[in-house]
Scaffold this active site. Structure first.
Site, PDB file in Angstrom:
ATOM      1  N   LYS A  37       4.689   5.416  -3.698  1.00  0.00           N
ATOM      2  CA  LYS A  37       4.577   6.126  -4.977  1.00  0.00           C
ATOM      3  C   LYS A  37       4.552   7.641  -4.797  1.00  0.00           C
ATOM      4  CE  LYS A  37       0.858   4.032  -6.484  1.00  0.00           C
ATOM      5  NZ  LYS A  37       0.693   3.080  -5.366  1.00  0.00           N
ATOM      6  N   ARG A  43      -5.260   3.966 -14.156  1.00  0.00           N
ATOM      7  CA  ARG A  43      -5.535   3.008 -13.096  1.00  0.00           C
ATOM      8  C   ARG A  43      -5.986   1.658 -13.648  1.00  0.00           C
ATOM      9  NH1 ARG A  43      -6.112   4.008  -7.633  1.00  0.00           N
ATOM     10  NH2 ARG A  43      -6.068   6.236  -7.997  1.00  0.00           N
ATOM     11  N   ARG A  60       1.036   1.694  10.541  1.00  0.00           N
ATOM     12  CA  ARG A  60       0.910   3.142  10.730  1.00  0.00           C
ATOM     13  C   ARG A  60       0.041   3.482  11.939  1.00  0.00           C
ATOM     14  NH1 ARG A  60      -1.101   4.612   4.766  1.00  0.00           N
ATOM     15  NH2 ARG A  60       0.851   4.454   3.605  1.00  0.00           N
ATOM     16  N   ARG A  67      -5.960   3.964  11.596  1.00  0.00           N
ATOM     17  CA  ARG A  67      -7.119   4.292  10.779  1.00  0.00           C
ATOM     18  C   ARG A  67      -7.752   3.006  10.239  1.00  0.00           C
ATOM     19  NH1 ARG A  67      -5.176   8.363   6.205  1.00  0.00           N
ATOM     20  NH2 ARG A  67      -4.099   6.427   5.676  1.00  0.00           N
ATOM     21  N   ARG A  84      -7.504  -3.825  -0.659  1.00  0.00           N
ATOM     22  CA  ARG A  84      -6.936  -2.844  -1.600  1.00  0.00           C
ATOM     23  C   ARG A  84      -5.937  -3.515  -2.535  1.00  0.00           C
ATOM     24  NH1 ARG A  84      -4.613   1.755   2.104  1.00  0.00           N
ATOM     25  NH2 ARG A  84      -3.859   2.582   0.109  1.00  0.00           N
TER      26      ARG A  84
END
Length: 217
Positions: free
Chosen positions: A13, A88, A127, A161, A172
């Site tokens: 996004k 949201r 990542r 992370r 999430r």
């Protein structure tokens, strides 16, 4: 154009918002930027938000809505804006509708970036960040370093992370499905939703999005 951008974490996004806003000559308004700006400038809303955050509590909708309203009233947003991360949830979407209605405005489109859940997990969990310089970002599949675990740019150690772990990503996604996804149905009832696939190269997704917003798809 007045656009809301929605999609799960890892849909790209932020990247797409920057390209689309530039192509459409409208400001990209992200929730993260709003919070950072208000807190750093010590606005009343920023101080209020920080007090909730420091206490480990969620910032109430009315604070987020107030920040968004202030930003949308700036001169550069007169001809439109692209909202990223707001609304949201459905209550924020309803508040946005009321806010725009009071100004004699309305949304033009809600762009829904669609990505399969397994791809979201693959994108985020893959990542790897450099410990020496966090701007150096790699991906085990899409942009691997030349030497495993070593930053190409400075030789720093690459690590995952905690926020990028598979368990965290799936949590999430649960929050997204529960809180944010319902706004898609809310906006579908208004005939505003344009859904595109967010798979592929960044420029391909941008072209797809621009075509969809223009009604070519």
């Amino acid at each position: 154009m007045r656009i809301v951008l929605v999609g799960p974490p890892g849909a790209g996004k932020g990247t797409q918002a920057a390209f689309l806003a530039k192509n459409l000559s409208i400001p990209h308004i992200s929730t993260g930027d709003l919070f950072r700006a208000n807190i750093s400038q010590q606005t009343e809303l920023g101080k209020l938000a920080k007090s909730y955050m420091d206490a480990g509590n969620l910032v109430p909708d009315e604070v987020t809505i107030g920040m968004a309203k202030d930003r949308m009233e700036k001169p550069d947003a007169e001809n439109g804006f692209l909202l990223d991360g707001f609304p949201r949830n459905v209550s924020q979407a309803e508040a946005l509708d009321e806010m725009l209605k009071s100004e004699g405005m309305k949304l033009d489109a809600v762009l829904d970036l669609e990505v399969p859940e397994d791809e979201v997990v693959k994108r985020i969990a893959g990542r790897r960040i450099c410990r020496k310089d966090s701007s150096h970002v790699f991906h085990v599949t899409y942009s691997p370093p030349k030497a495993d675990g070593v930053c190409d740019a400075c030789g720093g150690e690459l690590y995952q992370r905690e926020d990028d772990s598979e368990d965290t990503v799936r949590k999430r996604l649960e929050v997204y499905h529960t809180q944010t996804e319902p706004i898609i149905d809310y906006y579908k009832a208004q005939g505003l939703v344009v859904t595109i696939s967010a798979l592929g190269k960044v420029d391909e997704v941008t072209k797809r999005a621009m075509s969809a917003l223009k009604g070519d798809e």
